[in-house]
Motif scaffolding. Structure first.
Motif, PDB file in Angstrom:
ATOM      1  N   THR A 462       0.862  -1.047   0.117  1.00 25.22           N
ATOM      2  CA  THR A 462      -0.148  -0.075   0.073  1.00 25.22           C
ATOM      3  C   THR A 462       1.196   1.104  -0.163  1.00 25.22           C
ATOM      4  O   THR A 462       0.383   2.245   0.156  1.00 25.22           O
ATOM      5  CB  THR A 462      -1.049   0.068   0.995  1.00 25.22           C
ATOM      6  N   GLY A 465      -1.754   3.452  -2.790  1.00 22.82           N
ATOM      7  CA  GLY A 465      -2.592   3.252  -2.787  1.00 22.82           C
ATOM      8  C   GLY A 465      -3.464   2.400  -2.296  1.00 22.82           C
ATOM      9  O   GLY A 465      -2.308   0.933  -1.351  1.00 22.82           O
ATOM     10  N   ASP A 466      -4.019   1.873  -2.785  1.00 24.12           N
ATOM     11  CA  ASP A 466      -4.857   0.274  -2.961  1.00 24.12           C
ATOM     12  C   ASP A 466      -4.339  -0.699  -3.503  1.00 24.12           C
ATOM     13  O   ASP A 466      -3.755  -0.750  -4.826  1.00 24.12           O
ATOM     14  CB  ASP A 466      -6.014   0.589  -3.188  1.00 24.12           C
ATOM     15  N   GLN A 467      -4.115  -2.065  -2.744  1.00 15.90           N
ATOM     16  CA  GLN A 467      -3.730  -3.265  -3.572  1.00 15.90           C
ATOM     17  C   GLN A 467      -5.120  -4.075  -3.594  1.00 15.90           C
ATOM     18  O   GLN A 467      -4.759  -5.479  -2.726  1.00 15.90           O
ATOM     19  CB  GLN A 467      -2.665  -3.481  -3.247  1.00 15.90           C
ATOM     20  N   VAL A 468      -6.022  -4.278  -3.981  1.00 16.34           N
ATOM     21  CA  VAL A 468      -7.533  -5.021  -3.682  1.00 16.34           C
ATOM     22  C   VAL A 468      -6.933  -6.085  -4.605  1.00 16.34           C
ATOM     23  O   VAL A 468      -7.573  -5.516  -5.745  1.00 16.34           O
ATOM     24  CB  VAL A 468      -8.206  -4.118  -3.372  1.00 16.34           C
ATOM     25  N   ARG A 474     -13.465  -7.137  -4.365  1.00 13.49           N
ATOM     26  CA  ARG A 474     -13.452  -6.040  -5.240  1.00 13.49           C
ATOM     27  C   ARG A 474     -15.080  -5.748  -5.676  1.00 13.49           C
ATOM     28  O   ARG A 474     -15.569  -5.013  -5.894  1.00 13.49           O
ATOM     29  CB  ARG A 474     -12.929  -6.787  -6.403  1.00 13.49           C
ATOM     30  N   ASP A 478     -16.166  -0.882  -1.919  1.00 12.69           N
ATOM     31  CA  ASP A 478     -15.061   0.053  -0.983  1.00 12.69           C
ATOM     32  C   ASP A 478     -15.464  -0.876   0.308  1.00 12.69           C
ATOM     33  O   ASP A 478     -16.221   0.212   1.200  1.00 12.69           O
ATOM     34  CB  ASP A 478     -15.282   1.535  -0.833  1.00 12.69           C
ATOM     35  N   TYR A 484      -5.748   3.423   2.444  1.00 17.96           N
ATOM     36  CA  TYR A 484      -5.299   2.574   2.138  1.00 17.96           C
ATOM     37  C   TYR A 484      -5.877   1.348   2.059  1.00 17.96           C
ATOM     38  O   TYR A 484      -5.437   1.074   3.709  1.00 17.96           O
ATOM     39  CB  TYR A 484      -3.938   2.875   2.329  1.00 17.96           C
ATOM     40  N   LYS A 485      -5.833   0.338   0.952  1.00 16.29           N
ATOM     41  CA  LYS A 485      -6.479  -1.251   0.996  1.00 16.29           C
ATOM     42  C   LYS A 485      -5.833  -2.188   0.820  1.00 16.29           C
ATOM     43  O   LYS A 485      -5.571  -1.815  -0.419  1.00 16.29           O
ATOM     44  CB  LYS A 485      -8.020  -0.717   1.114  1.00 16.29           C
ATOM     45  N   ALA A 486      -5.362  -2.985   1.377  1.00 20.22           N
ATOM     46  CA  ALA A 486      -4.627  -4.146   0.942  1.00 20.22           C
ATOM     47  C   ALA A 486      -5.350  -5.925   0.898  1.00 20.22           C
ATOM     48  O   ALA A 486      -5.476  -5.886   1.519  1.00 20.22           O
ATOM     49  CB  ALA A 486      -3.412  -4.748   0.809  1.00 20.22           C
ATOM     50  N   SER A 555      -5.931  -2.601   6.314  1.00 21.76           N
ATOM     51  CA  SER A 555      -6.234  -1.257   6.107  1.00 21.76           C
ATOM     52  C   SER A 555      -5.399  -0.165   6.494  1.00 21.76           C
ATOM     53  O   SER A 555      -4.974  -0.636   7.544  1.00 21.76           O
ATOM     54  CB  SER A 555      -7.551  -0.329   5.507  1.00 21.76           C
TER      55      SER A 555
END
Length: 637
Positions: A462, A465-468, A474, A478, A484-486, A555
């Motif tokens: 992260t 930014g995000d790494q979902v 997904r 959200d 910031y989310k992973a 997150s």
């Protein structure tokens, strides 16, 4: 393609950089190829698409090893060298005007070309294209397809369609390669240095979605090779992970995930290392990073088994040598100047370390370009070719020779050359000194048959930014807006976290896919699920999954833990475990499984036979509020 076979381009690059150091239209209609589905019926190969990865190997749909024994059929990326009239063949690479389509269609019927490729014994084709080719609506001139009159009146993209259909119909695997932005010979200061040199990153990714969708019905189109030889432009270097407009890691991540989610989930995503940074001047920083950044920041896609890394090696370049002769030539050794042992060490350090099993970066490495001229007489260059093909053979490497097709009397690097009458010459005929090394590589023993799934390790970042990377997550939207989310890819669970920086580690070790079917998940932002008497991190805030669930994501807001994301398990889970602290030092298994997923930061990691059930952190003023401990619980037996 070879970056220094045209020395005037390399010299121009060097001079321009020295001077500075000192002082979208919509794509063409995307209708499916008319013959695409019919092509499948006539395939002759025994492999079963689609392809995916298991550890360092590429495998087919049955799980059997598919070693890429490939060559580059170039031309559709453009051949004009950038000076003089583009209508004059003398101003095209090696005097060969490709007309923006694969070379040789003016000289031999497509069926003959494909038959000759089969005679080589290769099983796959890297097929370059330019973004300009996608958007060009002007038909190719008749002279471009003299030997293939059925292609008259077609646009370059439609000719490319016909080539893809012919290749896949003959059983070849085809890897699409975005080689250039403009239809101009690469690789100097030519508007093709980066994926976004002549266009926006958005347009580049949109074009990739377009191309992936165009061939989605053809299962033997197996890969998307995202961009060729990313390198410095006049003003700046590309980078790996800085989060700016020159961040190749971020761009590849974006395009790869978009291809898999919006266009074709079956494609391999090929990410080439960075080809050049810095100014080629003694005393100034410069060199070829290739895949070395992957050791500390590796890609993780929405499908954990679609990533392939690639690299290029030519004898006249070197670890810190651009390949230039004269102006711009540094004192650094070229690969062909290295001893056999030195060369092998360089190859391992710059690329083949990625094939080491059990790492967060473990993936197949495809040497998607290497080559040499049939007219080469230099002892060092010839020795290099023998040494590097020996290495590829010993390493059981995936490879693609550059180039496959050329005009007789023009490009002596081509494996197969055709004169104006369509007569073929080249490595299939006697007298080509390259044949000994080539045949050794083609016939070298390697792993075949079924490849077991093994254990997968993947990094989460992260940084910017995000790494979902979970499709199921997904789909739910959200789950922690503003943070910031992973999240681990589907099939993997979180097993490690860094105390700072927001890195994580995912795996399927021991348990495989632990998650129950369905889309249920729980966002945990407080201690409500910590059972009475279950204070496993006294004095710290504990975010713990409900009973029967495990952590798949996290997150953060700044360095502070914001939430953990939990998913229900497919089997009964235990509740008691052990606390692994990592706020003052690393605390990871002794075997180092997964490798260093957060270089320079303290890390905590559960054992392979455990899952993460909770994350603890402190909110004390003046203290770092990143993860400080994880609750590791044994997996069900």
């Amino acid at each position: 393609m070879p970056i220094a076979r045209s020395f005037r381009i390399v010299t121009y690059l060097t001079v321009t950089l020295l001077v500075l150091a000192l002082s979208g239209t919509a794509p063409a209609a995307a209708g499916p190829q008319s013959a695409q589905s019919a092509a499948q019926a006539s395939t002759t190969g025994t492999w079963q698409p689609p392809l995916s990865t298991r550890g360092r190997y590429i495998v087919d749909a049955a799980g059997n090893r598919f070693r890429l024994k490939a060559a580059n059929w170039d031309g559709a990326q453009g051949s004009w060298t950038g000076s003089g009239s583009s209508a004059d063949p003398a101003n095209h690479h090696a005097g060969q005007d490709s007309y923006g389509i694969p070379l040789g269609l003016d000289r031999a019927p497509l069926s003959q070309l494909v038959s000759d490729f089969q005679a080589l014994g290769i099983n796959s084709i890297r097929l370059p294209f330019s973004n300009e080719m996608i958007h060009t609506t002007t038909p190719v001139p008749d002279a471009a397809v003299t030997a293939n009159p059925q292609l008259r009146g077609r646009t370059p993209l439609e000719v490319y369609d016909a080539v893809v259909t012919a290749l896949t119909g003959a059983g070849f695997a085809v890897i699409l390669n975005n080689h250039t932005n403009t239809s101009r010979w690469c690789c100097g200061v030519d508007g093709n240095e980066r994926w976004n040199s002549s266009q926006s990153t958005q347009q580049w990714a949109d074009d990739w979605v377009f191309m992936a969708r165009r061939y989605a019905a053809n299962s033997r189109v197996v890969g998307a090779d995202l961009y060729n030889e990313v390198r410095r432009d006049v003003l700046d270097d590309p980078n790996w992970g800085l989060g700016d407009g020159h961040d190749w890691y971020a761009a590849a991540q974006l395009a790869g995930d978009r291809i898999l989610t919006e266009a074709n989930p079956n494609l391999l995503i090929v990410v080439e290392g960075i080809n050049w940074t810095g100014l080629p001047v003694d005393g100034l920083p410069h060199g070829r990073p290739v895949l070395t950044p992957v050791r500390t920041l590796s890609d993780t896609l929405v499908d954990a088994h679609k990533l392939v890394y690639s690299a290029h090696f030519y004898g006249y370049t070197g670890p810190r040598h651009s390949g230039a002769t004269g102006i711009g030539e540094t004192s650094d050794p070229r690969y062909q100047d290295l001893t056999r042992g030195e060369l092998y060490q360089a190859l391992a350090d710059e690329a083949f370390f990625v094939t080491t099993e059990g790492k967060h970066y473990t993936a197949p490495v495809w040497i998607s370009e290497f080559g040499i001229g049939a007219n080469e007489t230099g002892t060092a260059a010839r020795t290099w070719f023998g040494n590097i093909t020996d290495y590829f053979a010993d390493q059981d490497a995936d490879f693609a020779y550059w180039p496959l097709v050329g005009w007789a009397g023009h490009d002596d690097w081509a494996l197969l050359s055709y004169d104006s009458s369509g007569h073929r010459s080249g490595i299939l005929d006697g007298g080509d000194w390259r044949a000994t090394a080539w045949n050794h590589l083609m016939s070298s023993a390697g792993r075949t048959g079924y490849v077991g799934p093994g254990t997968t390790w993947r990094m989460l970042s992260t940084d910017h930014g995000d790494q979902v990377e979970s499709l199921r997550v997904r789909a739910g939207g959200d789950w922690d807006s503003g943070a910031y989310k992973a999240v681990c890819p589907d099939g993997l669970r979180l097993i490690g976290l860094a105390h700072s920086g927001g890195r994580g580690l995912c795996t399927d070790a021991t348990a495989g896919d632990l998650r129950a079917t369905g889309s249920a998940q729980t966002v945990v932002t407080d201690e409500r699920y910590v059972p009475a008497g279950g204070d496993w991190a006294s004095g710290y805030t504990k975010l713990q999954c409900p009973a029967g669930q495990f952590v798949i994501g996290y997150s953060r807001r700044g360095e502070r833990v914001s939430a953990v994301l939990c998913a229900p398990a497919s089997a009964a889970l235990g509740a008691s475990g052990r606390t692994v602290w990592f706020d003052r030092s690393d605390n990871r298994p002794a075997d180092g499984a997964g490798d260093d997923f957060a270089y320079g930061a303290y890390k905590g990691q559960c054992a392979a036979g455990e899952f993460v059930a909770g994350v603890a952190f402190t909110t004390r003023v003046g203290s770092a509020q990143g993860p400080a401990a994880v609750l590791c619980v044994p997996l069900p037996s």
